[in-house]
Design an enzyme around this catalytic site. Structure first.
Site, PDB file in Angstrom:
ATOM      1  NE  ARG A   1      -7.940  77.992  24.370  1.00 31.87           N
ATOM      2  CZ  ARG A   1      -7.138  77.217  23.647  1.00 31.87           C
ATOM      3  NH1 ARG A   1      -6.765  77.589  22.413  1.00 31.87           N
ATOM      4  NH2 ARG A   1      -6.695  76.082  24.138  1.00 31.87           N
TER       5      ARG A   1
ATOM      6  NE  ARG B   1      -4.047  83.957  10.220  1.00 27.60           N
ATOM      7  CZ  ARG B   1      -2.819  83.721   9.753  1.00 27.60           C
ATOM      8  NH1 ARG B   1      -1.938  83.083  10.529  1.00 27.60           N
ATOM      9  NH2 ARG B   1      -2.473  84.124   8.539  1.00 27.60           N
TER      10      ARG B   1
ATOM     11  CG  ASP C   1      -5.611  79.099  18.776  1.00 32.98           C
ATOM     12  OD1 ASP C   1      -5.035  79.606  17.793  1.00 32.98           O
ATOM     13  OD2 ASP C   1      -5.376  79.451  19.954  1.00 32.98           O
TER      14      ASP C   1
END
Length: 267
Positions: A218, A55, A57
Site C-alpha cells: 500500500r 496476514r 490488514d
C-alpha cells in the site's frame, strides 16, 4: 493434542475485507482467522490453530489466501467417510461456508504433505491494487478501488523499476513494525495494466514478492501515485528507497483497493 499421526490440510479462502479487523485473530474482534477457527471447531468438535500465507490488514480483501491446519488420523478418516460418494472434503467445505461470515468463502480444500506450512513454504505472494482513474468516482468498484483520477501510468512504471530485486524497503513499511527487525525483501514484479470493470476505467498494480513488510504494498502504491499525479518526479521513488525512512515515502493507499491475489509454492 498428540502430535504423532497428524495430517495437514490447506484451505483456499477468499474474503471481502471491509467487515473484518484484519486476518489475524484478536480478542473481541471479528477477524477472518477467528471465523475460520470457530467454524473448524464447530465442525470437528475441538479447538484449532491455523496458519495463513500472509496476514492482511483491516479492510484488505483476498482472492487466494491459503490457510493450513492439522487434523488427526481419526479426523481425516471421518472426513473421507463423509465424502465417500462425493469430491474429497466437499462436506467440510460446505460446513465451513455455512458457518463462517457471509463475506468469507472457502473455495477449495486439499491435503498437503505432513508438516506443510501455508506461511513458511510459500515462495511468492501476489497482491493486486486497483486504482480508479476516471475523473468521476466509481460506483460499482467503489468498495474495491482507490479513486485517484487520471494518472501518468508510463511515469509510474519507469519510476517503479528501481524497486525490483532484493533490497531494504524500510521506507515502505509502517515505522513501528520495522523497529529492530530486518526490512530487506525480494520484490520480483511491479506491473501495471489498464482494464475496465462495469465500464469503469481502472489501473491494476500487480506486485509479486517472496514476502512483504507491514503495509509495504500500500505504501509503494501510494508513493507511485504521487508520481502518476505529477506531484513528484520519477527519480523521487529511488530517493525514497535509499532514504530508509518511512517519512520519505508517500501515503499508505487505502485498504479497500488491495487484494491478496494468490500464493505460490514449489512443487
Amino acid at each position: 493434542m498428540d502430535q504423532t499421526g497428524l495430517h495437514t490440510l490447506a484451505l483456499t479462502v477468499s474474503y471481502r475485507g471491509a467487515a473484518f479487523s484484519g486476518f489475524a485473530r484478536q480478542p473481541d474482534q471479528l477477524t477472518v482467522q477467528g471465523e475460520l477457527e470457530r467454524a473448524l471447531g464447530v465442525t470437528l468438535r475441538r479447538e484449532f490453530e491455523t496458519t495463513c500465507a500472509g496476514r492482511t490488514d483491516a479492510g484488505v480483501h483476498a482472492r487466494g489466501q491459503i490457510v493450513s491446519f492439522e487434523v488427526t488420523e481419526d479426523e481425516l478418516r471421518e472426513l473421507d467417510a463423509r465424502d465417500a460418494s462425493r469430491a474429497r472434503f466437499a462436506s467440510l467445505r460446505r460446513s465451513l461456508n455455512a458457518i463462517t461470515h457471509d463475506d468469507i468463502s472457502v473455495t477449495a480444500i486439499s491435503q498437503q504433505a505432513d508438516g506443510f506450512s501455508a506461511r513458511f513454504d510459500a515462495t511468492a505472494r501476489e497482491y493486486r491494487y486497483f486504482l480508479a482513474v476516471d475523473e468521476v468516482p466509481p460506483q460499482f468498484m467503489r468498495d474495491f478501488s482507490w479513486h485517484v483520477g487520471p494518472l501518468d501510468v508510463a511515469a509510474m512504471e519507469r519510476s517503479s523499476r528501481c524497486l525490483i530485486g532484493e533490497q531494504d524497503f524500510k521506507s515502505f513499511c509502517r515505522a513501528a513494525s520495522a523497529v529492530d527487525k530486518p526490512t530487506c525483501r525480494n520484490l520480483m514484479t511491479v506491473e501495471f495494466e489498464s482494464i475496465e470493470r462495469f465500464g469503469e476505467p481502472l489501473v491494476v498494480v500487480r506486485v509479486v514478492g517472496s514476502s512483504f513488510l507491514h503495509s509495504m504494498v500500500r505504501t509503494i502504491v501510494g508513493t507511485l501515485v504521487e508520481v502518476g499525479r505529477g506531484r513528484k518526479p520519477e527519480q523521487w521513488v529511488e530517493q525514497t528507497l535509499k532514504a530508509l525512512d518511512r517519512k520519505a515515502a508517500g501515503e499508505c493507499a487505502p485498504a479497500q483497493g488491495l487484494v491478496f491475489w494468490e500464493v505460490r509454492y514449489d512443487d
